[in-house]
Design a protein around this motif. Structure first.
Motif, PDB file in Angstrom:
ATOM      1  N   ILE A  62       0.852  -1.187   0.000  1.00 31.77           N
ATOM      2  CA  ILE A  62       0.000   0.000   0.000  1.00 31.77           C
ATOM      3  C   ILE A  62       0.886   1.235   0.000  1.00 31.77           C
ATOM      4  CG2 ILE A  62      -1.854   1.249   1.204  1.00 31.77           C
ATOM      5  CD1 ILE A  62      -2.784  -1.550   0.705  1.00 31.77           C
ATOM      6  N   VAL A 126      -1.622  -0.898  -3.903  1.00 32.84           N
ATOM      7  CA  VAL A 126      -2.835  -0.078  -3.941  1.00 32.84           C
ATOM      8  C   VAL A 126      -2.426   1.295  -3.426  1.00 32.84           C
ATOM      9  CG1 VAL A 126      -5.178   0.248  -3.075  1.00 32.84           C
ATOM     10  CG2 VAL A 126      -4.324  -2.063  -3.529  1.00 32.84           C
ATOM     11  N   VAL A 128      -3.343   5.147  -2.181  1.00 31.04           N
ATOM     12  CA  VAL A 128      -4.436   5.849  -1.496  1.00 31.04           C
ATOM     13  C   VAL A 128      -4.022   7.306  -1.309  1.00 31.04           C
ATOM     14  CG1 VAL A 128      -5.840   5.971   0.615  1.00 31.04           C
ATOM     15  CG2 VAL A 128      -5.019   3.732  -0.216  1.00 31.04           C
ATOM     16  N   ASP A 147      -5.356   4.933  -6.643  1.00 35.76           N
ATOM     17  CA  ASP A 147      -6.506   4.039  -6.819  1.00 35.76           C
ATOM     18  C   ASP A 147      -7.707   4.511  -6.005  1.00 35.76           C
ATOM     19  OD1 ASP A 147      -5.174   2.095  -8.469  1.00 35.76           O
ATOM     20  OD2 ASP A 147      -4.050   1.523  -6.678  1.00 35.76           O
ATOM     21  N   LEU A 222      -8.724   1.883   6.434  1.00 32.14           N
ATOM     22  CA  LEU A 222      -8.810   1.425   5.045  1.00 32.14           C
ATOM     23  C   LEU A 222      -7.582   0.590   4.688  1.00 32.14           C
ATOM     24  CD1 LEU A 222     -10.116   1.462   2.213  1.00 32.14           C
ATOM     25  CD2 LEU A 222      -8.957   3.654   1.804  1.00 32.14           C
ATOM     26  N   VAL A 223      -6.410   1.064   5.083  1.00 34.33           N
ATOM     27  CA  VAL A 223      -5.170   0.341   4.776  1.00 34.33           C
ATOM     28  C   VAL A 223      -5.214  -1.049   5.413  1.00 34.33           C
ATOM     29  CG1 VAL A 223      -2.683   0.299   5.273  1.00 34.33           C
ATOM     30  CG2 VAL A 223      -3.755   2.388   4.387  1.00 34.33           C
ATOM     31  N   LEU A 226      -7.468  -3.222   3.422  1.00 30.55           N
ATOM     32  CA  LEU A 226      -6.890  -3.607   2.120  1.00 30.55           C
ATOM     33  C   LEU A 226      -5.823  -4.681   2.274  1.00 30.55           C
ATOM     34  CD1 LEU A 226      -6.501  -0.023   0.614  1.00 30.55           C
ATOM     35  CD2 LEU A 226      -7.984  -1.823  -0.314  1.00 30.55           C
ATOM     36  N   ALA A 234      -4.599 -10.096  -4.262  1.00 32.90           N
ATOM     37  CA  ALA A 234      -4.911  -8.668  -4.386  1.00 32.90           C
ATOM     38  C   ALA A 234      -4.327  -8.120  -5.686  1.00 32.90           C
ATOM     39  CB  ALA A 234      -4.358  -7.907  -3.180  1.00 32.90           C
ATOM     40  N   LYS A 238      -6.436  -6.678  -8.837  1.00 25.75           N
ATOM     41  CA  LYS A 238      -6.301  -5.298  -9.326  1.00 25.75           C
ATOM     42  C   LYS A 238      -5.948  -5.303 -10.818  1.00 25.75           C
ATOM     43  CE  LYS A 238      -3.828  -0.937  -8.971  1.00 25.75           C
ATOM     44  NZ  LYS A 238      -2.862  -0.079  -8.283  1.00 25.75           N
TER      45      LYS A 238
END
Ligand code: ACO
Length: 271
Positions: A62, A126, A128, A147, A222-223, A226, A234, A238
């Motif tokens: 992340i 991902v 953020v 994303d 959120l992290v 995820l 994952a 994606k």
């Protein structure tokens, strides 16, 4: 292939950036760190961002991009357009000759800047954006390169480039159109009006809008959510989702099958 060295703290600071890795090495937080200039960015900010992208350890899943102080980013440092440019960097106007080789050099330079944004779409991470206050021009495009966008309720988004006689060229036009549609994108860009956090949520420019005091906690939650999916699943998911828009249904179904075959083989090998 050996991983490139992460830029030093000094190089990051010269580019107006900070980088922190969490103890597990799974989360990289990039902070835009020129708060007295409202995190205005220069060419060096973008080439250093590209360097960060190339050098992050493969454990990173992340990437959070955030801004220090009241604004996410006021966009390009306006001194980049001045006759002197920013210290150590050439003025963009000075480089703008009409000879073919001048055009080619400008094109190449912009491509190097865009590289600072493009890696944020990589399937193995991902990205953020945690946005409080203003995200203007290049700052808005940086949020669009991620994303996911989590906005504080004081966030203000503005695509200022056309008002300055320019176009948005830091990879923002594609995600903008995909999110809000071409008609709304034309309106937002040509009027350069400021979009509030509430409207951003309605326009799908934000996955989440939270009170400013909750922004860090909301991003951390959120992290954590995820990170719950296994890394390989994952990344494969994606990659699949990124292809979906450009594929026909049949092509996408084929891509799903191919990805699932790889997943099943990997899972069965794990026993
Ligand atoms: N480039 C260079 N310096 C900047 C920039 C910028 N983009 N934005 C703000 N600053 C500086 C200001 O000059 C000011 O400096 P000073 O303290 O020496 O006077 C300081 O940062 C604080 O700025 P304020 O305007 O006082 O901050 P405020 O919070 O009131 O407003 C806002 C923030 C709305 C972002 C405002 O600064 C602004 O409109 N900035 C310009 C935005 C812009 O046009 N960006 C270019 C977009 S196009 C592109 O990015 C390609």
């Amino acid at each position: 292939m050996a991983e490139a060295a992460i830029p030093s703290a000094e190089d990051l600071a010269a580019a107006g950036l900070r980088l922190e890795l969490d103890t597990a090495g799974a989360v990289a937080t990039i902070t835009l760190a020129r708060p007295r200039r409202r995190n205005a960015m220069t060419g060096r900010t973008w080439t250093t961002l590209a360097h960060v992208g190339h050098s992050l350890p493969s454990s990173v899943r992340i990437v959070v991009i955030t801004g220090e102080g009241p604004s996410f980013s006021a966009g390009i440092d306006l001194a980049m357009f001045g006759p002197e440019g920013v210290s150590g960097e050439t003025s963009l106007f000075r480089q703008a000759g009409t000879r073919p080789r001048d055009r080619a050099a400008l094109d190449e330079g912009i491509a190097e800047y865009q590289a600072g944004y493009l890696w944020l779409r990589r399937p193995d991470i991902v990205s953020v954006a945690a946005v409080r206050g203003h995200a203007v021009g290049a700052g808005f495009q940086l949020a669009l390169a991620c994303d996911l966008r989590v906005l504080a309720d004081d966030a203000k988004l503005c695509m200022k480039e056309p008002a300055l006689g320019l176009v948005p060229d830091l990879t923002g036009t594609k995600p903008l159109v995909e999110l809000v549609g071409v008609n709304r994108a034309i309106e937002l860009c040509l009027t350069a009006r400021t979009v509030s956090a509430e409207e951003a949520r309605e326009l799908r420019l934000a996955e989440l809008v939270v009170p400013g005091s909750d922004l860090d906690d909301a991003v951390a939650d959120l992290v954590a959510a995820l990170l719950a999916a296994p890394a390989e699943a994952a990344a494969a998911t994606k990659a699949l989702l990124l292809q979906a828009q450009g594929n026909t249904l049949e092509e996408q179904a084929r891509a799903e099958r191919a990805a699932q075959v790889e997943r099943l083989i990997a899972l069965s090998a794990q026993g």
